[in-house]
Enzyme design. Structure first.
Site, PDB file in Angstrom:
ATOM      1  N   LYS A  23      42.351  39.923  39.501  1.00 60.53           N
ATOM      2  CA  LYS A  23      40.922  40.264  39.374  1.00 60.53           C
ATOM      3  C   LYS A  23      40.059  39.057  39.763  1.00 60.53           C
ATOM      4  O   LYS A  23      39.072  39.186  40.484  1.00 60.53           O
ATOM      5  CB  LYS A  23      40.599  40.706  37.942  1.00 60.53           C
ATOM      6  N   SER A  35      37.146  42.774  35.374  1.00 61.29           N
ATOM      7  CA  SER A  35      37.568  42.925  33.988  1.00 61.29           C
ATOM      8  C   SER A  35      37.153  41.717  33.167  1.00 61.29           C
ATOM      9  O   SER A  35      37.053  40.592  33.697  1.00 61.29           O
ATOM     10  CB  SER A  35      39.097  43.041  33.987  1.00 61.29           C
ATOM     11  N   TYR A  49      48.006  40.082  36.410  1.00 57.62           N
ATOM     12  CA  TYR A  49      46.994  41.132  36.592  1.00 57.62           C
ATOM     13  C   TYR A  49      45.590  40.514  36.563  1.00 57.62           C
ATOM     14  O   TYR A  49      44.769  40.723  37.457  1.00 57.62           O
ATOM     15  CB  TYR A  49      47.122  42.213  35.505  1.00 57.62           C
TER      16      TYR A  49
HETATM   17  P1  NAD Z   1      43.924  54.107  37.061  1.00 55.21           P
HETATM   18  O1  NAD Z   1      45.310  53.628  37.286  1.00 55.21           O
HETATM   19  O2  NAD Z   1      43.719  55.314  36.238  1.00 55.21           O
HETATM   20  O3  NAD Z   1      43.203  54.355  38.478  1.00 55.21           O
HETATM   21  C1  NAD Z   1      43.515  53.600  39.625  1.00 55.21           C
HETATM   22  C2  NAD Z   1      43.788  54.584  40.758  1.00 55.21           C
HETATM   23  O4  NAD Z   1      44.108  53.826  41.930  1.00 55.21           O
HETATM   24  C3  NAD Z   1      44.973  55.495  40.474  1.00 55.21           C
HETATM   25  O5  NAD Z   1      44.592  56.848  40.675  1.00 55.21           O
HETATM   26  C4  NAD Z   1      46.035  55.044  41.483  1.00 55.21           C
HETATM   27  O6  NAD Z   1      46.818  56.132  41.923  1.00 55.21           O
HETATM   28  C5  NAD Z   1      45.191  54.436  42.586  1.00 55.21           C
HETATM   29  N1  NAD Z   1      45.849  53.387  43.387  1.00 55.21           N
HETATM   30  C6  NAD Z   1      46.513  52.287  42.956  1.00 55.21           C
HETATM   31  N2  NAD Z   1      46.951  51.565  44.015  1.00 55.21           N
HETATM   32  C7  NAD Z   1      46.524  52.222  45.126  1.00 55.21           C
HETATM   33  C8  NAD Z   1      46.656  51.981  46.515  1.00 55.21           C
HETATM   34  N3  NAD Z   1      47.327  50.922  46.997  1.00 55.21           N
HETATM   35  N4  NAD Z   1      46.114  52.855  47.387  1.00 55.21           N
HETATM   36  C9  NAD Z   1      45.430  53.933  46.932  1.00 55.21           C
HETATM   37  N5  NAD Z   1      45.283  54.224  45.638  1.00 55.21           N
HETATM   38  C10 NAD Z   1      45.814  53.356  44.733  1.00 55.21           C
HETATM   39  O7  NAD Z   1      43.097  52.880  36.486  1.00 55.21           O
HETATM   40  P2  NAD Z   1      41.663  52.870  35.805  1.00 55.21           P
HETATM   41  O8  NAD Z   1      41.828  52.700  34.348  1.00 55.21           O
HETATM   42  O9  NAD Z   1      40.849  53.977  36.332  1.00 55.21           O
HETATM   43  O10 NAD Z   1      41.119  51.478  36.358  1.00 55.21           O
HETATM   44  C11 NAD Z   1      40.385  51.414  37.567  1.00 55.21           C
HETATM   45  C12 NAD Z   1      40.156  49.956  37.922  1.00 55.21           C
HETATM   46  O11 NAD Z   1      39.498  49.321  36.845  1.00 55.21           O
HETATM   47  C13 NAD Z   1      41.455  49.172  38.147  1.00 55.21           C
HETATM   48  O12 NAD Z   1      41.232  48.283  39.217  1.00 55.21           O
HETATM   49  C14 NAD Z   1      41.627  48.407  36.854  1.00 55.21           C
HETATM   50  O13 NAD Z   1      42.324  47.208  37.047  1.00 55.21           O
HETATM   51  C15 NAD Z   1      40.182  48.150  36.450  1.00 55.21           C
HETATM   52  N6  NAD Z   1      40.026  47.955  35.010  1.00 55.21           N
HETATM   53  C16 NAD Z   1      40.508  48.915  34.156  1.00 55.21           C
HETATM   54  C17 NAD Z   1      40.406  48.726  32.777  1.00 55.21           C
HETATM   55  C18 NAD Z   1      40.964  49.758  31.823  1.00 55.21           C
HETATM   56  O14 NAD Z   1      41.148  49.438  30.648  1.00 55.21           O
HETATM   57  N7  NAD Z   1      41.232  50.990  32.245  1.00 55.21           N
HETATM   58  C19 NAD Z   1      39.793  47.556  32.270  1.00 55.21           C
HETATM   59  C20 NAD Z   1      39.291  46.617  33.169  1.00 55.21           C
HETATM   60  C21 NAD Z   1      39.416  46.816  34.541  1.00 55.21           C
END
Ligand code: NAD
Ligand code: UDP
Length: 334
Positions: free
Chosen positions: A154, A126, A150
């Site tokens: 990362k 991120s 958080y």
């Molecule tokens: P999201 O929450 O929609 O998807 C994450 C998925 O991981 C979910 O389906 C959740 O059920 C699953 N999960 C969480 N912990 C788990 C575990 N221990 N075992 C198995 N499954 C698990 O999030 P997203 O928006 O799709 O983000 C995906 C990644 O990108 C994350 O790591 C997030 O930190 C990173 N990210 C997201 C954003 C954003 O704005 N959406 C920005 C920067 C980075």
């Protein structure tokens, strides 16, 4: 090619499934997710969109035994790791929850990659790792202390992956630093379907437009920007998804780091106005106090990804607003 998509049922993971299927029609794609922040509905949509049976395992990545069995069952060629918690505010209130899940899920995946000779690893990082660095942000910029746990997870996961790649030259890693992913697949079948109250701007705007929430609070109207509201780099989730497919394809050795953003800044007010205009809806708003920890301006220099991955964000703010709204409305229609 066998690809494991960890957290693949979530917002970005589900869109990446579609991009991977388009780029690698013959690949076997396997989703593992514990459904802590997603539901079976997304899997049904993926089935509908691709016409294929989705290989899905409901496993918590913190459950080492279950994960070991999965790696035994498939000879994966690569892993894309999306799984983790992502709510900044909650991470401040409950840091251990974040350190435990985000670090353990990464450590376990890396451990089994090494054990089973899986040599390609793509990680969801991120822009938060740049702390309060000055935009446009470049991959060569220093990582500054994240202002919340958080963001800290990362940065720590990045370091774990860098050290692992250094010690195991056959293990190659792409660290993808996302800016602000928004929008939805143009079908309206998958999108940002988070459980509970939205934290981020676009889903909040959509809920206000739909009348599910009464008013949008704009955090701060006195930033040193043209209209006084904060500036971010919004990227359509399908562009982001395509960035993963490109990174996986090009990954060959060592550690590669890429900003995935549009390289353009958009203010909160500009996004609200664009949403109203393209969708013909009203988004009532009020300007309130700044949100603690927010910076005035964050946007990427994403030229490295363009040069090395032949990838560029193509979709416009208009498309982001249209697609986010189509997905939000779709929920009502079905
Ligand atoms: P999201 O929450 O929609 O998807 C994450 C998925 O991981 C979910 O389906 C959740 O059920 C699953 N999960 C969480 N912990 C788990 C575990 N221990 N075992 C198995 N499954 C698990 O999030 P997203 O928006 O799709 O983000 C995906 C990644 O990108 C994350 O790591 C997030 O930190 C990173 N990210 C997201 C954003 C954003 O704005 N959406 C920005 C920067 C980075
Ligand atoms: N924002 C806002 N009201 C909201 C949510 C967000 O004004 O209800 C602003 C926030 O201050 C920032 C921008 O919208 O300037 C993007 O915030 P978001 O939480 O979506 O992503 P962040 O950049 O914080 O990761």
């Amino acid at each position: 090619m066998n690809i494991l998509i960890a957290g693949g049922n979530g917002f970005i993971g589900s869109h990446t499934y579609i991009s991977l299927r388009e780029r690698f029609p013959e690949a076997q794609l396997v989703i593992v997710d514990n459904l802590v922040n997603s539901t079976h509905k997304t899997l049904e949509s993926l089935r509908k969109m691709t016409g294929e049976n989705i290989l899905f395992y409901e496993i918590d990545l913190c459950d080492e035994q279950a994960l070991a069995a999965l790696f035994r069952g498939y000879q994966f060629d690569g892993v894309i790791h999306f799984a983790g918690y992502k709510a900044v505010g909650e991470s401040v209130v409950n840091p251990l929850k974040y350190y435990t899940n985000n670090l353990n899920s990464t450590l376990h995946l890396v451990k089994y990659c090494l054990e089973y000779d899986v040599n390609k690893f793509v990680f969801s990082s991120s822009a938060t790792v740049y702390g309060d660095g000055v935009s446009p942000l470049m991959e060569s910029d220093a990582l500054l202390p994240a202002s919340n746990p958080y963001g800290q997870t990362k940065a720590m996961c990045e370091q774990i992956l860098i050290d692992t790649a250094r010690a195991n030259p056959e293990f190659s890693v792409a660290l993808l630093r996302y800016f602000n992913p928004v929008g939805a697949h143009e079908s309206g079948l998958i999108g940002e379907a988070a459980n509970g109250m939205p934290n981020n701007l676009m889903p909040y705007i959509a809920k206000v437009a739909k009348g599910e929430l009464p008013i949008l609070n704009i955090f701060g109207g006195d930033y040193p920007t043209e209209d006084g509201t904060g500036i971010r780099d919004y990227i359509h989730v399908m562009d982001l998804a395509e960035g993963h497919a490109a990174a996986l394809e090009r990954l060959s050795s060592g550690v590669c780091i890429y900003n995935l953003g549009s390289s353009k800044g958009t203010s909160v007010l500009q996004l609200v106005k664009a949403f109203e205009e393209v969708n013909g809806v009203k988004v009532p708003y009020q300007i309130v106090e700044r949100r603690p920890g927010d910076l005035a301006i964050i946007y990427a220099d994403a030229s490295k990804a363009e040069k090395e991955l032949n990838w560029k964000a193509k979709r416009t703010i208009k498309e982001m607003c249209q697609d986010a709204w189509r997905f939000e409305k779709h929920d009502v229609l079905i």
